[in-house]
Design an enzyme around this catalytic site. Sequence first.
Site, mmCIF file in Angstrom:
data_model
loop_
_atom_site.group_PDB
_atom_site.id
_atom_site.type_symbol
_atom_site.label_atom_id
_atom_site.label_comp_id
_atom_site.label_asym_id
_atom_site.label_seq_id
_atom_site.Cartn_x
_atom_site.Cartn_y
_atom_site.Cartn_z
ATOM 1 N N ASP A 199 -22.545 19.381 -10.751
ATOM 2 C CA ASP A 199 -23.677 20.102 -11.401
ATOM 3 C C ASP A 199 -23.832 21.386 -11.069
ATOM 4 O O ASP A 199 -23.323 21.800 -9.503
ATOM 5 C CB ASP A 199 -24.840 19.152 -11.440
ATOM 6 C CG ASP A 199 -24.778 18.239 -12.618
ATOM 7 O OD1 ASP A 199 -23.618 17.973 -13.147
ATOM 8 O OD2 ASP A 199 -25.922 17.547 -12.639
ATOM 9 N N HIS A 341 -22.615 18.070 -6.516
ATOM 10 C CA HIS A 341 -22.880 19.590 -6.953
ATOM 11 C C HIS A 341 -21.609 20.357 -6.146
ATOM 12 O O HIS A 341 -21.701 20.071 -5.052
ATOM 13 C CB HIS A 341 -24.131 19.736 -6.592
ATOM 14 C CG HIS A 341 -25.492 18.929 -7.146
ATOM 15 N ND1 HIS A 341 -25.620 17.561 -6.800
ATOM 16 C CD2 HIS A 341 -25.983 19.334 -8.284
ATOM 17 C CE1 HIS A 341 -26.603 17.096 -7.653
ATOM 18 N NE2 HIS A 341 -26.960 18.174 -8.440
HETATM 19 ZN ZN ZN Z 1 -28.537 20.589 -11.620
#
Ligand code: ZN
Length: 391
Positions: A199, A341
């Site tokens: 993400d 991430h």
């Molecule tokens: Zn996020």
Amino acid sequence: MKNINSKFVLMLFLVFAIPFCLYIGKTKPHMQSVFMEENIKNKVQTILDSNKDKELISNRSYDKFIYLVFNKDNVKTHYVIDTKTGEETSLFYYIKEERKEDFFNKINELLYLKYPKFIADSLVGEEKIKDVLLFDNELVLYYDKEGIEPKIEEDLLLHVNYNEVKDYLDFTLLLDSKYENENGYHYDKTKKTVALTFDDGPNGEKTNRILDILEENKAHATFFMVGNRMEYDKSTIYNVLNKGSEIGSHSYNHKNLKRMKLEDVLEGEEKTQEIFKNITGKEIIYTRVPYGSINDNIKENLNTIFINWSIDTEDWLHRNKDRVVQTVLNEIEDGAIILMHDLYDSTVEAVDTLLPILYAQGYQVVSVSELAALKSVQLEQHKVYHSLKEI
Ligand SMILES: [Zn+2]
């Protein structure tokens, strides 16, 4: 009389002996080949006799040798008998001497096509080949897996279609009009599979390093990107798609959608779609809502497939490589969706450590679309998926 006699003998000699010599001379090669055929037949019979306790799985004549394979308890024994010399030899004897290097270069190329780098690196070289078997249209090379870290469960072998190596081999082969090389990206429905997701990108150097690591390990991932960042990092977006990974939406500006007016949420998604389409010509079909924060109103009104996760590595919180690796290894199971991430060095390093371990444990690491295809799941809009474990 003596004279006549000796002339007579000489005549007799000329009449009978010369044609006889010619006859012998002519038939000699024939007799030789009969003798050789007999010799080879005996040789084959001796081999058959001495392997009576095994199952004969191949007995074929090629133009330069006869090839026999036996199987017992999954151990294969094979024999190559040269039809010219009648001697037992090895298949490597039929690689053209002057093309040997080309042959092994091709084999290495195919190894890297099939296996992750950490495995292929340790299989390069003739001495790593334990055995070679011939089949209808391919060679199968069996490799020694000693010394590979992490330790691999599966047997390591390479199917090499004859078309790939025909120029380097000194015997006539059966070529395929259509064939496909082994390829590590041809995922296997019977293997355990997890989706890896990142993400908050695109994030330039970090995202691209992750893509390199994925490539080295025959893995793919889904990158959920923030709409308002996309235009500033187009080359990373192209790189993701070129390397076979995929991109989903992570909203336009990473706000908590539950706290926004629905019309703003819809507008943000539209904007993200438009930006992505302008860059790639493609549409986004998945959305990961920021913070996983979603309600029925969003679910019903956004025309997208919602992808959450089953393993939260909390890489953003701890920024600790070992912790990320350990979390995944503790929680991993077939069908899982892993959340990371592409923002931190610790995450990049964790992926680098993790992928060989997962491969060694028999996992395929793929994108969400690939996971769905491998699990034969048709993902639907307006639904939220956390994993594809139990479908
Ligand atoms: Zn996020």
